[in-house]
Design an enzyme around this catalytic site. Structure first.
Site, mmCIF file in Angstrom:
data_model
loop_
_atom_site.group_PDB
_atom_site.id
_atom_site.type_symbol
_atom_site.label_atom_id
_atom_site.label_comp_id
_atom_site.label_asym_id
_atom_site.label_seq_id
_atom_site.Cartn_x
_atom_site.Cartn_y
_atom_site.Cartn_z
ATOM 1 N N SER A 244 -19.818 4.047 21.894
ATOM 2 C CA SER A 244 -19.572 2.300 20.940
ATOM 3 C C SER A 244 -20.966 1.699 21.221
ATOM 4 O O SER A 244 -22.254 1.812 22.049
ATOM 5 C CB SER A 244 -18.397 1.950 22.274
ATOM 6 O OG SER A 244 -18.821 1.049 22.871
ATOM 7 N N LYS A 245 -20.642 1.094 19.865
ATOM 8 C CA LYS A 245 -21.867 0.261 19.290
ATOM 9 C C LYS A 245 -22.029 -0.976 20.846
ATOM 10 O O LYS A 245 -23.108 -2.399 20.442
ATOM 11 C CB LYS A 245 -22.141 -0.616 18.074
ATOM 12 C CG LYS A 245 -20.659 -1.175 17.154
ATOM 13 C CD LYS A 245 -21.062 -1.308 16.522
ATOM 14 C CE LYS A 245 -19.848 -2.118 15.684
ATOM 15 N NZ LYS A 245 -19.537 -2.427 14.062
ATOM 16 N N ARG A 246 -20.557 -1.224 21.451
ATOM 17 C CA ARG A 246 -20.892 -2.186 21.872
ATOM 18 C C ARG A 246 -21.739 -1.869 23.287
ATOM 19 O O ARG A 246 -22.286 -2.845 23.997
ATOM 20 C CB ARG A 246 -19.459 -2.320 22.731
ATOM 21 C CG ARG A 246 -19.254 -3.353 22.053
ATOM 22 C CD ARG A 246 -17.315 -3.381 22.838
ATOM 23 N NE ARG A 246 -16.310 -3.435 21.507
ATOM 24 C CZ ARG A 246 -16.179 -5.205 21.141
ATOM 25 N NH1 ARG A 246 -17.400 -5.390 21.196
ATOM 26 N NH2 ARG A 246 -15.681 -4.636 19.966
ATOM 27 N N ARG A 247 -21.907 -0.872 23.962
ATOM 28 C CA ARG A 247 -23.187 -0.491 24.672
ATOM 29 C C ARG A 247 -24.450 -0.114 24.573
ATOM 30 O O ARG A 247 -25.684 -0.214 24.969
ATOM 31 C CB ARG A 247 -22.386 0.109 25.569
ATOM 32 C CG ARG A 247 -20.903 -0.278 26.806
ATOM 33 C CD ARG A 247 -20.602 0.799 27.435
ATOM 34 N NE ARG A 247 -19.400 0.573 27.196
ATOM 35 C CZ ARG A 247 -18.815 -0.569 28.003
ATOM 36 N NH1 ARG A 247 -18.918 -0.027 29.473
ATOM 37 N NH2 ARG A 247 -17.396 -1.109 28.572
#
Ligand code: GLU
Length: 488
Positions: A244-247
Protein backbone atom coordinates in the site's frame (compact mmCIF):
# COMPACT_ATOMS: atom_id res chain seq x y z
CA UNK A 1 -4.72 -16.88 -27.30
CA UNK A 2 -5.75 -13.42 -26.15
CA UNK A 3 -5.09 -11.77 -22.79
CA UNK A 4 -5.68 -8.35 -21.34
CA UNK A 5 -4.87 -5.99 -18.54
CA UNK A 6 -7.80 -3.88 -17.40
CA UNK A 7 -6.80 -1.05 -15.07
CA UNK A 8 -9.32 1.36 -13.59
CA UNK A 9 -8.19 4.97 -14.09
CA UNK A 10 -8.87 6.00 -10.51
CA UNK A 11 -5.49 7.12 -9.23
CA UNK A 12 -1.75 6.78 -9.76
CA UNK A 13 -0.48 4.09 -12.13
CA UNK A 14 0.11 1.31 -9.63
CA UNK A 15 3.04 -1.13 -9.74
CA UNK A 16 0.47 -3.90 -9.29
CA UNK A 17 -0.90 -2.98 -12.71
CA UNK A 18 2.60 -3.22 -14.19
CA UNK A 19 3.09 -6.59 -12.55
CA UNK A 20 -0.16 -7.92 -14.02
CA UNK A 21 0.59 -6.42 -17.41
CA UNK A 22 4.01 -8.06 -17.33
CA UNK A 23 2.60 -11.53 -16.64
CA UNK A 24 -0.03 -11.14 -19.34
CA UNK A 25 2.43 -9.84 -21.89
CA UNK A 26 5.07 -12.47 -21.12
CA UNK A 27 2.44 -15.17 -21.47
CA UNK A 28 1.19 -13.70 -24.74
CA UNK A 29 4.71 -13.45 -26.16
CA UNK A 30 5.58 -16.98 -25.12
CA UNK A 31 2.58 -18.35 -27.07
CA UNK A 32 2.25 -15.92 -29.94
CA UNK A 33 -0.88 -14.41 -28.39
CA UNK A 34 -2.37 -10.93 -28.38
CA UNK A 35 -2.16 -8.51 -25.45
CA UNK A 36 -5.12 -6.13 -25.09
CA UNK A 37 -5.33 -2.98 -22.94
CA UNK A 38 -8.76 -2.07 -21.61
CA UNK A 39 -9.55 0.94 -19.46
CA UNK A 40 -12.29 0.14 -16.96
CA UNK A 41 -13.82 3.54 -16.41
CA UNK A 42 -17.44 2.83 -15.57
CA UNK A 43 -17.07 4.30 -12.08
CA UNK A 44 -17.93 7.81 -13.09
CA UNK A 45 -17.19 9.45 -9.78
CA UNK A 46 -13.67 8.03 -9.44
CA UNK A 47 -12.37 7.73 -13.01
CA UNK A 48 -10.37 10.52 -14.62
CA UNK A 49 -8.68 11.16 -17.94
CA UNK A 50 -5.51 12.31 -16.12
CA UNK A 51 -5.25 8.98 -14.41
CA UNK A 52 -5.85 7.16 -17.69
CA UNK A 53 -3.10 9.15 -19.41
CA UNK A 54 -0.71 8.46 -16.54
CA UNK A 55 -1.39 4.73 -16.78
CA UNK A 56 -0.74 4.67 -20.53
CA UNK A 57 2.48 6.67 -20.08
CA UNK A 58 3.68 4.43 -17.30
CA UNK A 59 3.08 1.22 -19.25
CA UNK A 60 4.87 2.67 -22.27
CA UNK A 61 7.78 3.83 -20.13
CA UNK A 62 8.17 0.26 -18.91
CA UNK A 63 7.96 -1.09 -22.45
CA UNK A 64 4.75 -2.98 -21.66
CA UNK A 65 3.17 -2.05 -24.95
CA UNK A 66 -0.18 -3.45 -25.93
CA UNK A 67 -1.10 -4.99 -29.27
CA UNK A 68 -4.70 -3.81 -29.19
CA UNK A 69 -6.50 -0.95 -27.52
CA UNK A 70 -6.75 0.94 -25.37
CA UNK A 71 -10.45 0.22 -25.31
CA UNK A 72 -12.58 2.28 -22.99
CA UNK A 73 -15.53 0.68 -21.29
CA UNK A 74 -17.41 3.96 -21.14
CA UNK A 75 -17.58 3.83 -24.95
CA UNK A 76 -19.21 0.41 -24.91
CA UNK A 77 -22.27 1.14 -22.80
CA UNK A 78 -24.75 0.17 -25.50
CA UNK A 79 -23.43 -3.36 -25.53
CA UNK A 80 -23.43 -3.55 -21.73
CA UNK A 81 -27.00 -2.31 -21.51
CA UNK A 82 -28.31 -4.62 -24.20
CA UNK A 83 -26.74 -7.57 -22.41
CA UNK A 84 -28.45 -6.47 -19.20
CA UNK A 85 -31.75 -6.37 -21.11
CA UNK A 86 -31.12 -9.90 -22.27
CA UNK A 87 -30.58 -11.02 -18.69
CA UNK A 88 -33.75 -9.22 -17.58
CA UNK A 89 -35.81 -10.82 -20.33
CA UNK A 90 -34.54 -14.26 -19.40
CA UNK A 91 -35.28 -13.71 -15.70
CA UNK A 92 -31.58 -14.09 -14.80
CA UNK A 93 -31.54 -10.52 -13.52
CA UNK A 94 -34.14 -8.29 -11.91
CA UNK A 95 -34.78 -4.64 -11.17
CA UNK A 96 -34.36 -3.57 -7.58
CA UNK A 97 -36.26 -0.50 -6.39
CA UNK A 98 -35.10 -0.58 -2.78
CA UNK A 99 -34.17 2.85 -1.50
CA UNK A 100 -30.91 3.70 0.20
CA UNK A 101 -32.76 4.00 3.53
CA UNK A 102 -34.27 0.56 3.18
CA UNK A 103 -30.87 -0.95 2.26
CA UNK A 104 -29.22 0.75 5.24
CA UNK A 105 -31.86 -0.59 7.54
CA UNK A 106 -31.55 -4.06 6.06
CA UNK A 107 -27.79 -3.99 6.63
CA UNK A 108 -28.29 -3.01 10.25
CA UNK A 109 -30.74 -5.87 10.73
CA UNK A 110 -28.42 -8.32 9.00
CA UNK A 111 -25.66 -7.32 11.38
CA UNK A 112 -27.83 -7.43 14.47
CA UNK A 113 -29.12 -10.91 13.64
CA UNK A 114 -25.79 -12.04 12.24
CA UNK A 115 -27.44 -12.92 8.97
CA UNK A 116 -25.88 -13.17 5.53
CA UNK A 117 -24.64 -9.64 4.89
CA UNK A 118 -25.90 -9.35 1.31
CA UNK A 119 -29.09 -8.08 -0.23
CA UNK A 120 -32.20 -9.86 1.13
CA UNK A 121 -33.65 -10.24 -2.36
CA UNK A 122 -36.93 -8.52 -1.64
CA UNK A 123 -37.34 -7.23 -5.21
CA UNK A 124 -36.54 -10.61 -6.69
CA UNK A 125 -40.15 -11.56 -6.05
CA UNK A 126 -41.70 -8.71 -8.05
CA UNK A 127 -43.69 -9.79 -11.07
CA UNK A 128 -42.20 -8.80 -14.40
CA UNK A 129 -45.31 -6.68 -15.12
CA UNK A 130 -44.94 -4.67 -11.94
CA UNK A 131 -41.21 -4.32 -12.44
CA UNK A 132 -41.66 -3.08 -16.03
CA UNK A 133 -44.47 -0.72 -15.01
CA UNK A 134 -42.46 0.91 -12.21
CA UNK A 135 -39.40 1.28 -14.44
CA UNK A 136 -41.54 2.84 -17.20
CA UNK A 137 -42.97 5.27 -14.65
CA UNK A 138 -39.43 6.47 -14.04
CA UNK A 139 -38.91 5.00 -10.58
CA UNK A 140 -35.20 4.90 -9.72
CA UNK A 141 -33.72 1.42 -9.67
CA UNK A 142 -30.66 -0.75 -10.17
CA UNK A 143 -30.46 -4.18 -11.81
CA UNK A 144 -29.20 -7.19 -9.87
CA UNK A 145 -28.18 -10.62 -11.06
CA UNK A 146 -30.22 -13.48 -9.59
CA UNK A 147 -27.72 -15.91 -8.10
CA UNK A 148 -28.51 -19.59 -7.61
CA UNK A 149 -29.64 -20.25 -4.05
CA UNK A 150 -28.51 -23.82 -3.60
CA UNK A 151 -25.70 -26.13 -4.56
CA UNK A 152 -22.07 -25.28 -5.03
CA UNK A 153 -20.13 -23.16 -7.44
CA UNK A 154 -17.13 -25.13 -8.70
CA UNK A 155 -14.37 -22.97 -10.11
CA UNK A 156 -11.01 -23.61 -11.70
CA UNK A 157 -8.04 -21.37 -11.17
CA UNK A 158 -4.85 -22.00 -13.08
CA UNK A 159 -2.67 -21.63 -9.98
CA UNK A 160 -4.99 -23.01 -7.32
CA UNK A 161 -6.88 -25.75 -9.09
CA UNK A 162 -10.45 -26.37 -8.02
CA UNK A 163 -12.18 -23.93 -5.65
CA UNK A 164 -15.70 -24.47 -4.29
CA UNK A 165 -18.14 -21.98 -2.80
CA UNK A 166 -21.73 -22.43 -1.71
CA UNK A 167 -24.00 -20.48 -4.01
CA UNK A 168 -26.22 -19.32 -1.18
CA UNK A 169 -23.33 -17.26 0.22
CA UNK A 170 -23.03 -15.17 -2.93
CA UNK A 171 -24.85 -11.86 -3.08
CA UNK A 172 -27.28 -10.80 -5.81
CA UNK A 173 -24.73 -8.32 -7.10
CA UNK A 174 -25.76 -5.03 -8.69
CA UNK A 175 -24.85 -5.18 -12.39
CA UNK A 176 -26.39 -1.92 -13.60
CA UNK A 177 -26.31 1.17 -11.40
CA UNK A 178 -29.02 3.79 -11.05
CA UNK A 179 -26.98 6.10 -13.32
CA UNK A 180 -27.31 3.57 -16.13
CA UNK A 181 -23.64 2.55 -15.95
CA UNK A 182 -22.70 -1.09 -15.55
CA UNK A 183 -20.71 -2.24 -12.55
CA UNK A 184 -17.30 -3.79 -12.94
CA UNK A 185 -18.68 -7.35 -12.77
CA UNK A 186 -21.02 -6.96 -15.71
CA UNK A 187 -18.80 -4.79 -17.91
CA UNK A 188 -15.77 -6.98 -17.35
CA UNK A 189 -17.62 -10.19 -18.17
CA UNK A 190 -19.31 -8.80 -21.27
CA UNK A 191 -16.09 -7.22 -22.55
CA UNK A 192 -13.85 -10.19 -21.85
CA UNK A 193 -16.24 -12.26 -23.92
CA UNK A 194 -16.71 -9.69 -26.67
CA UNK A 195 -12.95 -9.19 -26.94
CA UNK A 196 -12.33 -12.90 -27.22
CA UNK A 197 -10.16 -13.05 -24.11
CA UNK A 198 -9.02 -16.63 -23.64
CA UNK A 199 -7.15 -16.21 -20.34
CA UNK A 200 -8.16 -13.77 -17.62
CA UNK A 201 -5.01 -13.17 -15.58
CA UNK A 202 -5.59 -10.68 -12.77
CA UNK A 203 -5.12 -9.90 -9.10
CA UNK A 204 -6.09 -12.26 -6.32
CA UNK A 205 -8.51 -9.70 -4.89
CA UNK A 206 -11.02 -10.76 -7.55
CA UNK A 207 -11.18 -14.41 -6.65
CA UNK A 208 -14.20 -13.86 -4.43
CA UNK A 209 -16.01 -12.32 -7.36
CA UNK A 210 -15.42 -15.31 -9.61
CA UNK A 211 -18.72 -17.06 -8.74
CA UNK A 212 -20.60 -13.92 -9.79
CA UNK A 213 -18.69 -13.78 -13.03
CA UNK A 214 -19.21 -17.46 -13.77
CA UNK A 215 -22.92 -17.05 -13.15
CA UNK A 216 -22.97 -14.17 -15.63
CA UNK A 217 -21.07 -16.24 -18.20
CA UNK A 218 -23.62 -18.98 -17.86
CA UNK A 219 -26.68 -16.73 -17.90
CA UNK A 220 -25.40 -14.89 -20.98
CA UNK A 221 -24.58 -18.13 -22.76
CA UNK A 222 -20.85 -17.37 -22.97
CA UNK A 223 -18.04 -19.89 -22.83
CA UNK A 224 -15.91 -18.89 -19.79
CA UNK A 225 -12.18 -18.25 -20.30
CA UNK A 226 -9.40 -19.74 -18.20
CA UNK A 227 -8.90 -17.81 -14.96
CA UNK A 228 -5.65 -17.16 -13.18
CA UNK A 229 -5.46 -15.04 -10.02
CA UNK A 230 -2.04 -13.66 -9.25
CA UNK A 231 -0.87 -13.29 -5.66
CA UNK A 232 -0.86 -9.71 -4.40
CA UNK A 233 2.37 -7.86 -3.83
CA UNK A 234 3.24 -7.45 -0.15
CA UNK A 235 5.07 -4.89 1.93
CA UNK A 236 8.40 -6.01 3.32
CA UNK A 237 7.14 -5.80 6.90
CA UNK A 238 6.52 -8.22 9.74
CA UNK A 239 2.93 -9.10 8.84
CA UNK A 240 3.46 -8.98 5.08
CA UNK A 241 0.58 -6.59 4.61
CA UNK A 242 -0.81 -5.89 1.17
CA UNK A 243 1.38 -3.42 -0.71
CA UNK A 244 0.00 0.00 0.00
CA UNK A 245 1.12 3.49 -0.68
CA UNK A 246 1.05 4.19 3.02
CA UNK A 247 4.23 2.21 3.47
CA UNK A 248 5.81 1.96 0.09
CA UNK A 249 5.94 3.99 -3.06
CA UNK A 250 3.48 2.21 -5.34
CA UNK A 251 3.14 4.68 -8.16
CA UNK A 252 5.12 3.79 -11.28
CA UNK A 253 5.84 7.46 -11.85
CA UNK A 254 7.54 7.63 -8.46
CA UNK A 255 10.04 5.02 -9.60
CA UNK A 256 10.74 7.02 -12.71
CA UNK A 257 11.08 10.31 -10.85
CA UNK A 258 13.23 8.75 -8.14
CA UNK A 259 15.72 7.64 -10.77
CA UNK A 260 15.05 3.96 -11.34
CA UNK A 261 15.50 2.55 -14.82
CA UNK A 262 12.49 0.98 -16.50
CA UNK A 263 14.54 -2.11 -17.39
CA UNK A 264 15.46 -2.62 -13.75
CA UNK A 265 11.90 -2.20 -12.49
CA UNK A 266 10.62 -4.58 -15.13
CA UNK A 267 13.33 -7.09 -14.28
CA UNK A 268 12.48 -6.76 -10.60
CA UNK A 269 8.79 -7.44 -11.27
CA UNK A 270 9.92 -10.37 -13.40
CA UNK A 271 11.79 -11.79 -10.42
CA UNK A 272 8.55 -11.58 -8.48
CA UNK A 273 6.65 -13.34 -11.23
CA UNK A 274 8.98 -16.20 -11.62
CA UNK A 275 10.51 -17.70 -8.55
CA UNK A 276 13.30 -19.42 -10.45
CA UNK A 277 15.45 -19.23 -7.37
CA UNK A 278 18.76 -20.19 -8.93
CA UNK A 279 20.64 -18.63 -11.74
CA UNK A 280 21.08 -15.14 -12.99
CA UNK A 281 18.68 -12.63 -11.48
CA UNK A 282 19.31 -10.03 -14.11
CA UNK A 283 17.32 -10.83 -17.21
CA UNK A 284 15.50 -9.05 -20.01
CA UNK A 285 11.83 -9.15 -20.82
CA UNK A 286 12.53 -11.47 -23.78
CA UNK A 287 14.34 -13.92 -21.55
CA UNK A 288 11.44 -13.86 -19.12
CA UNK A 289 8.92 -14.42 -21.89
CA UNK A 290 10.97 -17.26 -23.44
CA UNK A 291 10.96 -19.29 -20.29
CA UNK A 292 7.53 -18.24 -19.05
CA UNK A 293 5.60 -20.94 -17.20
CA UNK A 294 2.67 -20.52 -14.84
CA UNK A 295 4.19 -23.24 -12.66
CA UNK A 296 6.94 -20.80 -11.70
CA UNK A 297 4.51 -18.38 -10.08
CA UNK A 298 4.46 -19.10 -6.40
CA UNK A 299 1.34 -18.45 -4.36
CA UNK A 300 3.16 -17.18 -1.30
CA UNK A 301 2.66 -13.40 -1.29
CA UNK A 302 5.63 -11.95 -3.17
CA UNK A 303 7.42 -9.25 -1.22
CA UNK A 304 8.16 -5.92 -2.76
CA UNK A 305 11.71 -5.43 -1.54
CA UNK A 306 12.90 -1.95 -2.42
CA UNK A 307 16.51 -2.76 -1.40
CA UNK A 308 16.57 -5.57 -3.88
CA UNK A 309 15.28 -3.25 -6.57
CA UNK A 310 18.01 -0.71 -5.78
CA UNK A 311 20.61 -3.45 -6.01
CA UNK A 312 19.28 -4.53 -9.39
CA UNK A 313 19.07 -0.94 -10.59
CA UNK A 314 22.70 -0.43 -9.62
CA UNK A 315 23.67 -3.39 -11.78
CA UNK A 316 21.87 -1.91 -14.77
CA UNK A 317 23.58 1.42 -14.24
CA UNK A 318 27.00 -0.23 -14.05
CA UNK A 319 26.71 -3.06 -16.51
CA UNK A 320 24.57 -1.65 -19.29
CA UNK A 321 26.10 1.79 -19.72
CA UNK A 322 29.58 3.20 -20.23
CA UNK A 323 30.36 6.53 -18.61
CA UNK A 324 29.23 8.53 -21.63
CA UNK A 325 25.96 6.61 -21.77
CA UNK A 326 25.46 7.17 -18.07
CA UNK A 327 26.03 10.88 -18.55
CA UNK A 328 23.25 10.87 -21.14
CA UNK A 329 20.95 9.06 -18.76
CA UNK A 330 21.65 11.51 -15.95
CA UNK A 331 21.10 14.46 -18.23
CA UNK A 332 17.83 13.06 -19.46
CA UNK A 333 16.56 12.18 -16.00
CA UNK A 334 17.59 15.23 -14.02
CA UNK A 335 18.15 17.99 -16.45
CA UNK A 336 15.52 17.75 -19.10
CA UNK A 337 15.59 21.17 -20.71
CA UNK A 338 12.28 22.35 -19.36
CA UNK A 339 12.89 21.16 -15.86
CA UNK A 340 16.33 22.70 -15.79
CA UNK A 341 15.01 26.04 -17.00
CA UNK A 342 12.38 26.05 -14.25
CA UNK A 343 15.04 25.32 -11.63
CA UNK A 344 17.34 28.00 -13.03
CA UNK A 345 14.52 30.53 -12.75
CA UNK A 346 14.14 29.74 -9.06
CA UNK A 347 17.87 29.75 -8.35
CA UNK A 348 18.82 32.84 -10.33
CA UNK A 349 17.92 35.48 -7.70
CA UNK A 350 19.88 33.53 -5.11
CA UNK A 351 23.12 32.77 -6.97
CA UNK A 352 26.33 34.73 -6.52
CA UNK A 353 28.50 32.29 -8.41
CA UNK A 354 27.77 29.20 -10.44
CA UNK A 355 29.40 27.36 -7.57
CA UNK A 356 26.32 28.07 -5.45
CA UNK A 357 24.20 26.03 -7.80
CA UNK A 358 24.88 22.64 -6.27
CA UNK A 359 24.16 23.66 -2.68
CA UNK A 360 20.96 25.47 -3.61
CA UNK A 361 19.39 22.99 -5.97
CA UNK A 362 20.78 19.68 -4.80
CA UNK A 363 17.48 18.59 -3.24
CA UNK A 364 15.79 18.68 -6.64
CA UNK A 365 18.23 16.10 -8.01
CA UNK A 366 17.99 13.36 -5.40
CA UNK A 367 15.32 10.75 -4.79
CA UNK A 368 14.97 11.94 -1.18
CA UNK A 369 16.98 14.34 1.01
CA UNK A 370 18.15 13.47 4.52
CA UNK A 371 15.66 14.80 7.02
CA UNK A 372 16.62 15.49 10.63
CA UNK A 373 13.78 15.03 13.05
CA UNK A 374 14.69 18.12 15.09
CA UNK A 375 14.46 20.38 12.06
CA UNK A 376 10.82 19.44 11.54
CA UNK A 377 9.84 21.13 14.81
CA UNK A 378 7.34 23.97 14.80
CA UNK A 379 7.19 26.31 17.78
CA UNK A 380 4.06 25.79 19.83
CA UNK A 381 3.20 22.42 18.28
CA UNK A 382 4.01 18.97 19.57
CA UNK A 383 5.76 16.57 17.23
CA UNK A 384 2.60 14.50 16.88
CA UNK A 385 0.71 17.60 15.82
CA UNK A 386 3.30 18.41 13.19
CA UNK A 387 2.93 14.88 11.86
CA UNK A 388 -0.82 15.39 11.68
CA UNK A 389 -0.48 18.63 9.81
CA UNK A 390 1.81 16.92 7.32
CA UNK A 391 -0.73 14.13 6.99
CA UNK A 392 -3.56 16.58 6.34
CA UNK A 393 -1.62 18.16 3.52
CA UNK A 394 -0.70 14.75 2.18
CA UNK A 395 -4.35 13.79 1.92
CA UNK A 396 -5.14 17.08 0.27
CA UNK A 397 -2.39 16.64 -2.30
CA UNK A 398 -3.32 13.02 -2.96
CA UNK A 399 -6.61 14.26 -4.35
CA UNK A 400 -5.10 17.03 -6.41
CA UNK A 401 -4.83 16.44 -10.14
CA UNK A 402 -3.51 19.87 -11.02
CA UNK A 403 -0.11 20.01 -9.40
CA UNK A 404 0.97 23.61 -9.98
CA UNK A 405 2.57 26.10 -7.58
CA UNK A 406 -0.57 28.25 -7.51
CA UNK A 407 -2.88 25.39 -6.73
CA UNK A 408 -0.51 24.07 -4.04
CA UNK A 409 -0.26 27.53 -2.50
CA UNK A 410 -4.06 27.72 -2.38
CA UNK A 411 -4.13 24.46 -0.42
CA UNK A 412 -1.58 25.75 2.05
CA UNK A 413 -3.51 28.95 2.58
CA UNK A 414 -6.81 27.19 3.13
CA UNK A 415 -5.34 24.58 5.43
CA UNK A 416 -3.50 27.14 7.52
CA UNK A 417 -6.74 29.07 7.99
CA UNK A 418 -8.72 25.96 8.78
CA UNK A 419 -6.17 24.86 11.38
CA UNK A 420 -5.61 28.31 12.80
CA UNK A 421 -1.89 28.21 11.97
CA UNK A 422 0.17 30.91 10.33
CA UNK A 423 1.23 30.12 6.78
CA UNK A 424 4.85 30.31 7.98
CA UNK A 425 4.29 27.66 10.62
CA UNK A 426 2.53 25.43 8.16
CA UNK A 427 5.18 25.72 5.46
CA UNK A 428 8.16 25.30 7.77
CA UNK A 429 8.07 21.49 8.14
CA UNK A 430 7.42 21.23 4.41
CA UNK A 431 10.61 23.10 3.57
CA UNK A 432 12.42 20.51 5.66
CA UNK A 433 10.49 17.56 4.24
CA UNK A 434 11.16 18.65 0.66
CA UNK A 435 14.71 19.96 0.91
CA UNK A 436 16.13 18.81 4.23
CA UNK A 437 16.70 22.51 5.07
CA UNK A 438 14.62 25.01 7.00
CA UNK A 439 15.22 27.60 4.29
CA UNK A 440 15.51 26.79 0.64
CA UNK A 441 14.18 27.69 -2.79
CA UNK A 442 10.54 28.87 -2.88
CA UNK A 443 8.46 26.01 -1.57
CA UNK A 444 5.46 25.86 -3.88
CA UNK A 445 7.47 26.14 -7.07
CA UNK A 446 9.90 23.53 -5.79
CA UNK A 447 6.98 21.21 -5.12
CA UNK A 448 5.70 21.72 -8.63
CA UNK A 449 9.10 20.83 -10.04
CA UNK A 450 9.42 17.75 -7.84
CA UNK A 451 6.00 16.57 -8.96
CA UNK A 452 3.26 14.77 -7.03
CA UNK A 453 5.02 11.45 -6.48
CA UNK A 454 8.22 12.78 -4.97
CA UNK A 455 6.34 15.35 -2.91
CA UNK A 456 4.09 12.73 -1.41
CA UNK A 457 6.92 10.30 -0.79
CA UNK A 458 8.94 13.04 0.97
CA UNK A 459 5.96 14.07 3.06
CA UNK A 460 5.46 10.46 4.09
CA UNK A 461 9.12 10.17 5.05
CA UNK A 462 8.85 13.27 7.22
CA UNK A 463 5.81 11.82 8.98
CA UNK A 464 7.79 8.65 9.61
CA UNK A 465 10.74 10.68 10.87
CA UNK A 466 8.39 12.17 13.46
CA UNK A 467 7.44 8.71 14.69
CA UNK A 468 4.62 8.02 12.26
CA UNK A 469 0.88 7.88 12.93
CA UNK A 470 -0.77 4.67 14.14
CA UNK A 471 -3.59 3.06 12.19
CA UNK A 472 -6.09 3.87 14.91
CA UNK A 473 -5.01 7.47 15.08
CA UNK A 474 -5.20 7.70 11.30
CA UNK A 475 -8.88 6.73 11.36
CA UNK A 476 -9.69 9.47 13.85
CA UNK A 477 -7.64 11.98 11.92
CA UNK A 478 -9.42 11.10 8.72
CA UNK A 479 -12.73 12.08 10.29
CA UNK A 480 -11.29 15.39 11.45
CA UNK A 481 -9.77 15.93 8.05
CA UNK A 482 -13.14 15.48 6.33
CA UNK A 483 -14.68 17.95 8.78
CA UNK A 484 -11.93 20.52 8.19
CA UNK A 485 -12.27 20.07 4.44
CA UNK A 486 -16.01 20.50 4.54
CA UNK A 487 -15.58 23.68 6.57
CA UNK A 488 -12.90 25.28 4.39
N1 GLU B 1 -10.57 -2.92 -13.29
C1 GLU B 1 -10.15 -3.99 -12.46
C2 GLU B 1 -8.99 -3.52 -11.60
O1 GLU B 1 -8.46 -2.47 -11.85
C3 GLU B 1 -9.72 -5.15 -13.31
C4 GLU B 1 -9.91 -6.47 -12.69
C5 GLU B 1 -9.76 -7.55 -13.76
O2 GLU B 1 -8.67 -7.65 -14.32
O3 GLU B 1 -10.74 -8.25 -14.03
O4 GLU B 1 -8.59 -4.15 -10.66
Amino acid sequence: MRVRVAPSPTGDPHVGTAYQALVNLAFARSRGGVFVLRIEDTDRARSSLESEAAILDALRWLGLDWDEGPYRQSERLDLHRSEVDRLLAAGSAYRCFCTRERLDEMRRENRARQRFPGYDRRCRGLSSEESARRAAAGEEHVVRVAMPTEGECVMQDLLRGEIRREWELIDDQVILKADGYPTYHLACTVDDHAMGISHVIRGEEWINSLPKHLRLYQALGYEPPTFCHLPLLRNNDANRSKLSKRRNPTSITWFRDAGFLPQALLNFLGLIVSSRAEGEEKFSFDQLADGFRFEDISLGGPVFDLDKLRWLNARYLREDHDAAGLADLVREWSMGRERLAAIAALAQPRLETLGDWGRLTNFLFVDAPEVERAKLAVKGLEEAQVAEVLQFMLWTLEREQEFTADVIQGHFRRLSEALGLSLRDLTRPFYVAMSGQTASLPLFQSMEILGPDLVRARTRRAIDALGGISGKRTKKLQKRFEAVRAAS
